[in-house]
Design a protein around this motif. Structure first.
Motif, short mmCIF file in Angstrom:
data_model
loop_
_atom_site.label_atom_id
_atom_site.label_comp_id
_atom_site.label_asym_id
_atom_site.label_seq_id
_atom_site.Cartn_x
_atom_site.Cartn_y
_atom_site.Cartn_z
N ALA A 1 28.84 93.60 20.74
CA ALA A 1 28.46 92.88 21.96
C ALA A 1 26.96 92.72 22.17
O ALA A 1 26.52 91.67 22.63
CB ALA A 1 29.10 93.54 23.19
N PRO A 2 26.13 93.73 21.85
CA PRO A 2 24.69 93.54 22.06
C PRO A 2 24.12 92.35 21.27
O PRO A 2 23.22 91.67 21.76
CB PRO A 2 24.09 94.87 21.59
N ARG A 3 24.65 92.12 20.06
CA ARG A 3 24.15 91.01 19.25
C ARG A 3 24.98 89.75 19.43
O ARG A 3 24.47 88.63 19.24
CB ARG A 3 24.14 91.40 17.77
N PHE A 4 26.25 89.92 19.77
CA PHE A 4 27.15 88.78 19.93
C PHE A 4 27.89 88.90 21.26
O PHE A 4 29.07 89.24 21.30
CB PHE A 4 28.15 88.72 18.77
N PRO A 5 27.19 88.65 22.37
CA PRO A 5 27.84 88.79 23.68
C PRO A 5 29.04 87.89 23.86
O PRO A 5 29.91 88.17 24.70
CB PRO A 5 26.71 88.43 24.67
N GLU A 6 29.12 86.83 23.06
CA GLU A 6 30.26 85.92 23.18
C GLU A 6 31.57 86.61 22.80
O GLU A 6 32.64 86.20 23.24
CB GLU A 6 30.06 84.67 22.33
N LEU A 7 31.49 87.67 21.99
CA LEU A 7 32.71 88.39 21.63
C LEU A 7 33.29 89.09 22.85
O LEU A 7 34.51 89.08 23.06
CB LEU A 7 32.43 89.43 20.53
N GLY A 8 32.43 89.70 23.66
CA GLY A 8 32.90 90.32 24.89
C GLY A 8 33.46 89.29 25.86
O GLY A 8 34.48 89.52 26.52
N GLN A 9 32.82 88.13 25.92
CA GLN A 9 33.30 87.06 26.79
C GLN A 9 34.66 86.57 26.34
O GLN A 9 35.55 86.31 27.16
CB GLN A 9 32.27 85.92 26.79
N THR A 10 34.84 86.47 25.01
CA THR A 10 36.13 86.03 24.48
C THR A 10 37.22 87.05 24.80
O THR A 10 38.32 86.70 25.22
CB THR A 10 36.05 85.83 22.96
N GLN A 11 36.91 88.33 24.58
CA GLN A 11 37.88 89.39 24.85
C GLN A 11 38.30 89.37 26.32
O GLN A 11 39.47 89.57 26.65
CB GLN A 11 37.27 90.75 24.48
#
Length: 210
Positions: A112-122
């Motif tokens: 998530a720190p490098r790819f915040p979009e992953l947290g948004q997707t989850q």
């Protein structure tokens, strides 16, 4: 019945999703290439790109698959809050204890720190739809007069938090955390009883508990 080609395509899709999940956990989202996923899944790069043109689309599919249930779009009808909340609580436990769900959360937390979009997707494709279903159910019980829930968002947060705090979060830290099905069911029952104690409309004069 699905055709042979449809079954074969679904088998390949499952192999791709499983391989991607394992590699994301092992090497991280950033360092895992689609070519490597194709090799681990035993499919050609062309086959992988046909189903998932980008790594982001593949991750979207992983999240969607992990949070999917046969009754995923169904909310219990209002009228019996005890039964409705129990059904939703048990469904939440089934999702949170699904094999691989802990791994999925670990991938998101690590990247998530490098790819915040992953947290948004989850959140957008996973937790949010289920949360919305519980919120809408509580709002429907409020409208039906069976519960007094002026803030269904807060009530849904309380209910799901009580369930997940026993059924899921210890698994993130404790490798051997494996409560029995009976213990899981009891945790759901306790959460339901707590919500009913807080929000049930009282018979005497129809007053709700403050």
């Amino acid at each position: 019945m699905p055709t042979y080609h449809q079954r074969l395509a679904e088998q390949k899709r499952t192999a791709i999703v499983d391989a991607a999940t394992a590699l994301f956990l092992e090497s991280g989202y950033d360092k895992t290439s689609l070519a490597r996923i194709a090799d681990a899944a035993g499919v050609s790069k062309a086959t992988l790109f046909k189903q998932f043109p980008t790594k982001a689309e593949l991750f979207d599919a992983i999240v969607t698959d992990y949070w999917r249930t046969e009754e995923g779009a169904l909310t219990p009808p209002p009228g019996d809050p005890g039964a409705g909340l129990t059904a939703l609580g048990n469904r939440y436990v089934a999702l949170l204890t699904r094999p691989g769900m802990v791994a999925l959360f670990r991938i998101v937390i690590a990247e998530a720190p490098r790819f915040p979009e992953l947290g948004q997707t989850q959140f957008r494709l996973g937790k949010q739809p289920f949360f919305d279903a519980v919120r809408d159910y509580l709002a429907a019980e409020h409208e039906a007069g069976t519960l007094a829930v002026p803030d269904p968002v807060s009530a849904a947060t309380q209910f799901l938090g009580m369930v997940s705090n026993f059924a899921f979060w210890p698994r993130m830290l404790l490798v051997n955390w494996a409560p029995t099905e009976k213990a899981m069911a009891r945790a759901v029952d306790e959460a339901v009883e707590t919500v009913l104690a807080r929000y049930t409309v009282r018979a005497a004069g129809g007053a709700a508990r403050a």
